[in-house]
Design a protein around this motif. Structure first.
Motif, PDB file in Angstrom:
ATOM      1  N   LEU A  43      -8.068   0.308   3.699  1.00 33.20           N
ATOM      2  CA  LEU A  43      -7.640   0.615   2.337  1.00 33.20           C
ATOM      3  C   LEU A  43      -8.777   0.333   1.363  1.00 33.20           C
ATOM      4  CD1 LEU A  43      -4.082  -0.969   2.561  1.00 33.20           C
ATOM      5  CD2 LEU A  43      -4.637   1.483   2.513  1.00 33.20           C
TER       6      LEU A  43
ATOM      7  N   LYS B  48      -0.248   6.156  -0.168  1.00 34.88           N
ATOM      8  CA  LYS B  48      -1.655   5.910  -0.499  1.00 34.88           C
ATOM      9  C   LYS B  48      -2.457   7.173  -0.757  1.00 34.88           C
ATOM     10  CE  LYS B  48      -2.993   5.626   4.426  1.00 34.88           C
ATOM     11  NZ  LYS B  48      -1.666   6.036   4.935  1.00 34.88           N
TER      12      LYS B  48
ATOM     13  N   GLN C 114      -3.986  -0.641   6.382  1.00 30.02           N
ATOM     14  CA  GLN C 114      -2.567  -0.310   6.470  1.00 30.02           C
ATOM     15  C   GLN C 114      -2.233  -0.079   7.937  1.00 30.02           C
ATOM     16  OE1 GLN C 114      -0.609   3.578   5.476  1.00 30.02           O
ATOM     17  NE2 GLN C 114       0.245   2.412   3.765  1.00 30.02           N
TER      18      GLN C 114
ATOM     19  N   THR D  63       0.367   1.002  10.852  1.00 25.63           N
ATOM     20  CA  THR D  63       1.566   1.776  11.154  1.00 25.63           C
ATOM     21  C   THR D  63       1.803   1.720  12.655  1.00 25.63           C
ATOM     22  OG1 THR D  63       0.226   3.801  11.261  1.00 25.63           O
ATOM     23  CG2 THR D  63       1.379   3.363   9.199  1.00 25.63           C
TER      24      THR D  63
ATOM     25  N   PRO E 172      -4.319   2.685  -2.557  1.00 23.44           N
ATOM     26  CA  PRO E 172      -3.078   1.967  -2.229  1.00 23.44           C
ATOM     27  C   PRO E 172      -2.087   2.054  -3.388  1.00 23.44           C
ATOM     28  CG  PRO E 172      -5.013   0.619  -1.746  1.00 23.44           C
ATOM     29  CD  PRO E 172      -5.505   1.811  -2.501  1.00 23.44           C
TER      30      PRO E 172
ATOM     31  N   ASP F 168       0.462  -4.319   5.513  1.00 23.24           N
ATOM     32  CA  ASP F 168      -0.907  -4.505   5.043  1.00 23.24           C
ATOM     33  C   ASP F 168      -1.475  -5.750   5.717  1.00 23.24           C
ATOM     34  OD1 ASP F 168      -0.473  -2.331   3.445  1.00 23.24           O
ATOM     35  OD2 ASP F 168      -0.128  -3.479   1.614  1.00 23.24           O
TER      36      ASP F 168
ATOM     37  N   SER G 278       0.824  -1.216   0.000  1.00 25.03           N
ATOM     38  CA  SER G 278       0.000   0.000   0.000  1.00 25.03           C
ATOM     39  C   SER G 278       0.852   1.259   0.000  1.00 25.03           C
ATOM     40  CB  SER G 278      -0.923   0.003   1.214  1.00 25.03           C
ATOM     41  OG  SER G 278      -0.173  -0.031   2.417  1.00 25.03           O
TER      42      SER G 278
ATOM     43  N   ILE H 288       5.378  -0.508   8.801  1.00 23.56           N
ATOM     44  CA  ILE H 288       4.177  -0.401   7.973  1.00 23.56           C
ATOM     45  C   ILE H 288       3.852  -1.784   7.438  1.00 23.56           C
ATOM     46  CG2 ILE H 288       3.076   0.781   6.020  1.00 23.56           C
ATOM     47  CD1 ILE H 288       5.238   2.910   6.200  1.00 23.56           C
TER      48      ILE H 288
END
Length: 462
Positions: A213, A47, A220, A222, A109, A186, A44, A184
């Motif tokens: 997403l 984005k 996503q 983080t 993404p 997905d 992603s 990060i």
């Protein structure tokens, strides 16, 4: 112009390289685009598609596909340590206007951005570059397949670790902050609604972010670096959440750098090969796409003096954008309360301009709100809009309230008389005025004298 045996070599098939390929396609310029990875990118990553980039996609005929795939950014739902929650937006939602029909950031993404840009583009996957040699005219390119070819120009769009940049010996000036890292990934998660961007703050920064997403079942993720596996990290903020899949994963470190040269002979640098940013503010991918948008039409002319303007125009933009994203990054590092706020209009990139640059010819003693070097705004224009008139690879002469003679239109120059009062108002025009809009939809020349337009068209090879 290009002979039958000449072509442009694009190195790197990310958003920058693919945008450039599309630009060259529509200008009828032969090219090859090589990508050392054996398969298309699947993460992603970047984005956010900013408003100005959406206008670029409109010009390329892709905005419908992007808007059908993407979505507006969701509202933040911040889960506080005491079990309560609060809502806030990163930036205000702005209503579309004729001048700015795409005023809000669009979430797509990066793998989907690449897929949409790559449709119809003959990318050579699994092919890298190992050598460059400048010739009197052109560049000898050695590929890792053993093939050696001569390209008229080479464009390095091969990312922050750019092989092209390293072979040129161009320094990548700036700094890397090893202690400022971010994970990060997905992921797919059961038990979490997709209507919000979920954030769990910590005392000084944040523990976890999960952003849905669009067009996928993924979020996503983080988070600061953690020794916990991703499923345990997620369940540590809410035991009811269950990770069912972990896909693309990356560990970001703050790497803030740019080059001092965008051109060396017949080789050009673009996108992350020329500048790398903090992801804060969603500027990097957008700046790369607009590098390509600036460079593509200039490459199609083969005019050396025009190609020199690529560096003159884009290097200051990259420096400014790098400053914006770095300031936002520092807010995160310092744990500022408003670290997630994105209400600075500059982030939308609609105000970026080339005023005072080598292609900005403002001949009016009292220019209006829109001047040479500015982005050409949209506006109603009879049964169409100004954007409708600009769409395509051509330059456009807009003759505002002009009763005199005009040059004949060609396949490289569209000519339109504009009398709609709303359009005159949007461009700040109160007297008969001529504006030559470049193929990348920035006002190049603004004047009340046709001789200025004729000279400018000659400079652009029109």
């Amino acid at each position: 112009m290009f002979s039958e045996s000449e072509f442009i070599m694009i190195v790197g098939a990310g958003p920058t390289g693919l945008t450039l390929a599309r630009e060259l396609q529509r200008h009828g310029v032969p090219f090859r685009i090589v990508e050392k990875s054996a398969a298309p990118f699947t993460g992603s990553r970047g984005k956010g598609i900013q408003p100005r980039t959406q206008e670029v996609l409109d010009d390329l005929g892709l905005i419908g596909a992007f808007r059908a795939t993407g979505s507006d950014y969701p509202e933040l739902l911040i889960h506080l340590p005491d079990g309560s929650a609060m809502r806030r937006r990163m930036d205000p939602v702005v209503e579309p206007t004729p001048q700015a029909p795409y005023p809000n950031i669009l979430m797509v993404p990066q793998w989907q951005t690449c897929a949409l840009l790559a449709e119809g583009v003959p990318v050579e996957l699994g092919v890298g570059l190992t050598g460059l040699a400048q010739l009197d005219e052109g560049v000898r390119v050695t590929l890792d397949t053993g093939e050696v070819v001569v390209a008229r120009y080479v464009v390095g769009a091969d990312g922050g670790q750019s092989t092209v940049r390293k072979l040129l010996g161009v320094p990548f000036e700036g700094s890397t902050h090893e202690t400022e890292r971010l994970m990060i990934a997905d992921v797919r998660i059961d038990g979490l609604d997709r209507a919000n961007w979920h954030v769990w703050p910590s005392e000084n920064s944040f523990r976890l972010g999960l952003c849905p997403l669009p067009g996928t079942d993924d979020f996503q993720l983080t988070a600061p670096p953690s020794d916990l596996p991703i499923p345990e990290l997620v369940s540590s903020v809410d035991p009811a959440l269950r990770v069912t899949h972990v896909g693309w994963t990356s560990h970001f470190r703050a790497n803030i750098r740019m080059v001092s040269r965008y051109r060396v002979g017949d080789v050009f640098l673009a996108g992350d090969a020329a500048h790398v940013h903090s992801p804060a503010g969603g500027q990097g991918l957008n700046t790369g796409i607009q590098d390509a948008y600036n460079l593509g039409w200039k490459l199609s002319t083969g005019i050396d003096a025009l190609l020199d303007t690529y560096e003159a125009e884009r290097l200051p933009v990259a420096a400014d954008v790098l400053g914006i994203s770095t300031r936002l990054h520092r807010r995160h590092v310092d744990g500022d309360e408003d670290a997630m706020t994105r209400d600075d209009p500059a982030l939308r990139q609609l105000s970026l301009n080339y005023r005072g640059g080598p292609l900005a010819c403002e001949h009016r003693p009292e220019p209006g709100a829109v001047r040479a070097g500015d982005r050409a705004p949209g506006a109603p224009c009879g049964d169409a809009t100004i954007f409708d008139l600009l769409r395509g690879p051509h330059a456009t002469l807009l003759a505002f309230d002009w009763a005199g003679d005009l040059p004949a239109a060609t396949d490289r120059l569209a000519v339109h008389r504009v009398v709609d009062p709303a359009a005159l108002d949007a461009y700040g025009v109160s007297t008969p005025t001529l504006m030559l809009v470049r193929p990348d939809n920035y006002v190049g020349c603004a004047t009340t004298d046709m001789a200025d337009i004729s000279a400018y068209c000659k400079e652009l090879g029109l």
